[in-house]
Design a protein around this motif. Structure first.
Motif, PDB file in Angstrom:
ATOM      1  N   GLY A 358      32.427 -23.900  20.256  1.00 50.78           N
ATOM      2  CA  GLY A 358      33.261 -24.847  19.588  1.00 50.78           C
ATOM      3  C   GLY A 358      34.214 -25.592  20.362  1.00 50.78           C
ATOM      4  O   GLY A 358      34.477 -26.610  20.473  1.00 50.78           O
ATOM      5  N   MET A 359      35.348 -24.724  20.911  1.00 52.84           N
ATOM      6  CA  MET A 359      36.202 -25.246  21.570  1.00 52.84           C
ATOM      7  C   MET A 359      35.826 -25.755  22.982  1.00 52.84           C
ATOM      8  O   MET A 359      36.306 -26.748  23.407  1.00 52.84           O
ATOM      9  CB  MET A 359      37.283 -24.035  21.841  1.00 52.84           C
ATOM     10  CG  MET A 359      38.605 -24.504  22.623  1.00 52.84           C
ATOM     11  SD  MET A 359      39.365 -26.183  21.879  1.00 52.84           S
ATOM     12  CE  MET A 359      39.988 -25.298  20.465  1.00 52.84           C
ATOM     13  N   ALA A 360      34.914 -24.867  23.587  1.00 58.66           N
ATOM     14  CA  ALA A 360      34.339 -25.665  24.814  1.00 58.66           C
ATOM     15  C   ALA A 360      33.594 -26.971  24.821  1.00 58.66           C
ATOM     16  O   ALA A 360      33.987 -28.052  25.450  1.00 58.66           O
ATOM     17  CB  ALA A 360      33.352 -24.530  25.526  1.00 58.66           C
ATOM     18  N   SER A 361      33.013 -27.065  23.574  1.00 61.76           N
ATOM     19  CA  SER A 361      32.218 -28.459  23.446  1.00 61.76           C
ATOM     20  C   SER A 361      33.359 -29.455  23.049  1.00 61.76           C
ATOM     21  O   SER A 361      32.988 -30.563  23.578  1.00 61.76           O
ATOM     22  CB  SER A 361      31.444 -28.317  22.266  1.00 61.76           C
ATOM     23  OG  SER A 361      30.385 -27.312  22.617  1.00 61.76           O
ATOM     24  N   ARG A 362      34.326 -29.183  22.362  1.00 64.65           N
ATOM     25  CA  ARG A 362      35.405 -30.193  22.189  1.00 64.65           C
ATOM     26  C   ARG A 362      35.937 -30.541  23.296  1.00 64.65           C
ATOM     27  O   ARG A 362      36.494 -31.882  23.616  1.00 64.65           O
ATOM     28  CB  ARG A 362      36.384 -29.459  21.003  1.00 64.65           C
ATOM     29  CG  ARG A 362      35.924 -29.508  19.681  1.00 64.65           C
ATOM     30  CD  ARG A 362      36.715 -28.696  18.757  1.00 64.65           C
ATOM     31  NE  ARG A 362      36.159 -29.001  17.303  1.00 64.65           N
ATOM     32  CZ  ARG A 362      35.187 -28.562  16.800  1.00 64.65           C
ATOM     33  NH1 ARG A 362      34.401 -27.676  17.578  1.00 64.65           N
ATOM     34  NH2 ARG A 362      34.725 -28.769  15.622  1.00 64.65           N
ATOM     35  N   LEU A 363      36.368 -29.639  24.214  1.00 63.28           N
ATOM     36  CA  LEU A 363      37.082 -29.725  25.634  1.00 63.28           C
ATOM     37  C   LEU A 363      36.341 -30.659  26.479  1.00 63.28           C
ATOM     38  O   LEU A 363      36.467 -31.751  27.148  1.00 63.28           O
ATOM     39  CB  LEU A 363      37.505 -28.547  26.157  1.00 63.28           C
ATOM     40  CG  LEU A 363      38.197 -28.857  27.544  1.00 63.28           C
ATOM     41  CD1 LEU A 363      39.691 -29.400  26.989  1.00 63.28           C
ATOM     42  CD2 LEU A 363      38.785 -27.270  28.040  1.00 63.28           C
ATOM     43  N   ALA A 365      33.915 -32.603  25.577  1.00 67.19           N
ATOM     44  CA  ALA A 365      33.701 -33.803  25.081  1.00 67.19           C
ATOM     45  C   ALA A 365      34.832 -34.795  25.254  1.00 67.19           C
ATOM     46  O   ALA A 365      34.566 -36.070  25.733  1.00 67.19           O
ATOM     47  CB  ALA A 365      33.396 -33.896  23.511  1.00 67.19           C
ATOM     48  N   VAL A 366      35.913 -34.486  25.184  1.00 72.90           N
ATOM     49  CA  VAL A 366      37.167 -35.139  25.398  1.00 72.90           C
ATOM     50  C   VAL A 366      37.462 -35.527  26.903  1.00 72.90           C
ATOM     51  O   VAL A 366      38.339 -36.609  27.149  1.00 72.90           O
ATOM     52  CB  VAL A 366      38.273 -34.697  24.815  1.00 72.90           C
ATOM     53  CG1 VAL A 366      39.059 -33.378  25.530  1.00 72.90           C
ATOM     54  CG2 VAL A 366      39.554 -35.646  24.448  1.00 72.90           C
ATOM     55  N   THR A 367      37.030 -34.855  27.718  1.00 69.90           N
ATOM     56  CA  THR A 367      37.291 -34.913  29.152  1.00 69.90           C
ATOM     57  C   THR A 367      35.918 -35.542  29.773  1.00 69.90           C
ATOM     58  O   THR A 367      35.934 -35.878  30.803  1.00 69.90           O
ATOM     59  CB  THR A 367      37.149 -33.408  29.974  1.00 69.90           C
ATOM     60  OG1 THR A 367      36.108 -32.692  29.820  1.00 69.90           O
ATOM     61  CG2 THR A 367      38.699 -32.683  29.595  1.00 69.90           C
ATOM     62  N   GLY A 368      35.067 -35.875  29.012  1.00 66.89           N
ATOM     63  CA  GLY A 368      33.674 -36.612  29.361  1.00 66.89           C
ATOM     64  C   GLY A 368      32.812 -35.802  30.281  1.00 66.89           C
ATOM     65  O   GLY A 368      32.015 -36.438  30.987  1.00 66.89           O
ATOM     66  N   ALA A 369      32.983 -34.607  30.102  1.00 71.30           N
ATOM     67  CA  ALA A 369      32.151 -33.633  30.647  1.00 71.30           C
ATOM     68  C   ALA A 369      30.566 -33.531  30.309  1.00 71.30           C
ATOM     69  O   ALA A 369      30.396 -33.738  28.975  1.00 71.30           O
ATOM     70  CB  ALA A 369      32.572 -32.244  30.841  1.00 71.30           C
TER      71      ALA A 369
END
Length: 369
Positions: A358-363, A365-369
């Motif tokens: 969940g944290m990896a997905s949020r990071l 998403a916000v970095t455009g990865a």
């Protein structure tokens, strides 16, 4: 004409896979190492045999992750909040966001947050019950945050502390593609200064973050380590600061010895036990470099998972801070290979993988990865 079969290089991992690989890989190393964190190599061998602890299958009840993974996720959340503000067009003090995130972690550890500290509304991460367990948190992390003062490079809390609690939480800084090397180092070092004041603590954290950034941008394992060391020697440090001699000596030794095969006793003798920052980084770097398969060999065909397993085994089986050294090694290889290196059976044994994902997905998403 050559009769050698042509080989097609494996495609580079997608940025999102590197982020997931980094956080999950670190958690896997942390979890396996946490089972033997306070055992010396004799006790590890007595319990698991001459080869030591190699796999989660040897742990009947499994093994939870420790404060290393907890604080790594809170580092990611501090960065996430700052990036969310930036994406909304609002400038935010990134170090302040990290401090607030660490204060919220402090509250999960049964330590009263100082009344002088700012009060922040809870975020997604704060609702995850698994992160509220107390898993042998580092004393400097607790005491530094409990002062209620926002430590800085110039005005550090715990000025003599250089425990590995700075390094083990610093991988996320290298996963933000919008940041250059100088910014990655500066943010990582300043975040380290929130709890640890010794130059070796912040320099080791910054160096580790630069290794992760190099890998995320496509460098090889040794190239990323050497590039990070070059940045440390070449001017990313805060004004008036010189590279710490112990940091240089330990990391240089890890690179020099990577072509050899050290036993657990030799590993500790040459690189240290990993309780302090530069030793933890050196042990982890040695573990991933010394076990790297030679391209074109039969062993290379089994990479990346075989490499991950071998490196984590080296990072776990020694008389020292096994969860931190293995966590750092897992961060490194997870970033380098992406998720493909992570053993499925290990992931099945991992505590609360949905929280880490969940944290990896949020990071991502916000970095455009």
């Amino acid at each position: 004409m050559s009769t050698e079969p042509e080989t097609t290089p494996a495609p580079a991992p997608a940025p999102g896979s590197r982020i997931h690989g980094c956080l999950l890989g670190g958690a896997l190393g942390d979890s396996l190492g946490y089972a033997v964190e306070f055992d010396d190599i004799a006790a590890i061998r007595a319990r698991f045999g001459s080869a030591g602890l190699q796999d989660f299958s040897a742990l009947d009840a499994g093994s939870p992750f420790s404060d290393d993974t907890q604080m790594t996720l809170y580092t990611a959340d501090g960065l996430l909040e700052a990036l969310e503000w930036a994406n909304d067009g609002v400038a935010a003090d990134i170090t302040a966001c990290l401090w607030l995130a660490y204060l919220r972690w402090l509250g999960t550890q049964g330590v009263a947050v100082p009344p002088s500290a700012p009060v922040q509304p809870p975020r997604w991460i704060d609702g995850q019950e698994v992160l509220k367990a107390r898993r042998a948190p580092g004393n400097a992390c607790l005491s530094g945050l409990a002062t209620g003062e926002m430590g800085t490079v110039q005005r550090p809390v715990n000025p003599e502390s250089k425990g590995c609690g700075t390094v083990m939480r610093s991988a996320p800084f290298g996963l933000v593609p919008q940041l250059g090397p100088e910014s990655v180092y500066k943010l990582s070092a300043e975040a380290a200064s929130l709890t640890h004041g010794h130059p070796a603590a912040r320099q080791s954290a910054g160096l580790f973050s630069l290794v992760i950034q190099g890998l995320a941008s496509g460098l090889g394992l040794r190239d990323a380590a050497e590039a990070a060391l070059g940045h440390l020697r070449g001017g990313v440090l805060h004004k008036g600061e010189a590279p710490d001699a112990d940091v240089l000596a330990r990391v240089d030794a890890a690179l020099r010895l990577a072509g050899s095969s050290l036993g657990p006793e030799e590993l500790v003798s040459e690189l240290g036990e990993g309780w302090v920052a530069e030793e933890a980084l050196a042990v982890a770097l040695y573990a991933v470099l010394a076990t790297a398969p030679v391209p074109g060999t039969e062993a290379a065909a089994g990479a990346p998972e075989a490499h991950f397993r071998a490196a984590i085994a080296v990072a776990v089986n020694h008389s020292g801070d096994s969860d931190s050294t293995a966590s750092i090694a897992g961060n490194i290889l997870g970033t380098y290979y992406g998720e493909q290196c992570l053993p499925e059976s290990w992931l099945a044994a991992l505590e609360a993988p949905e929280v880490i994902r969940g944290m990896a997905s949020r990071l991502a998403a916000v970095t455009g990865a």
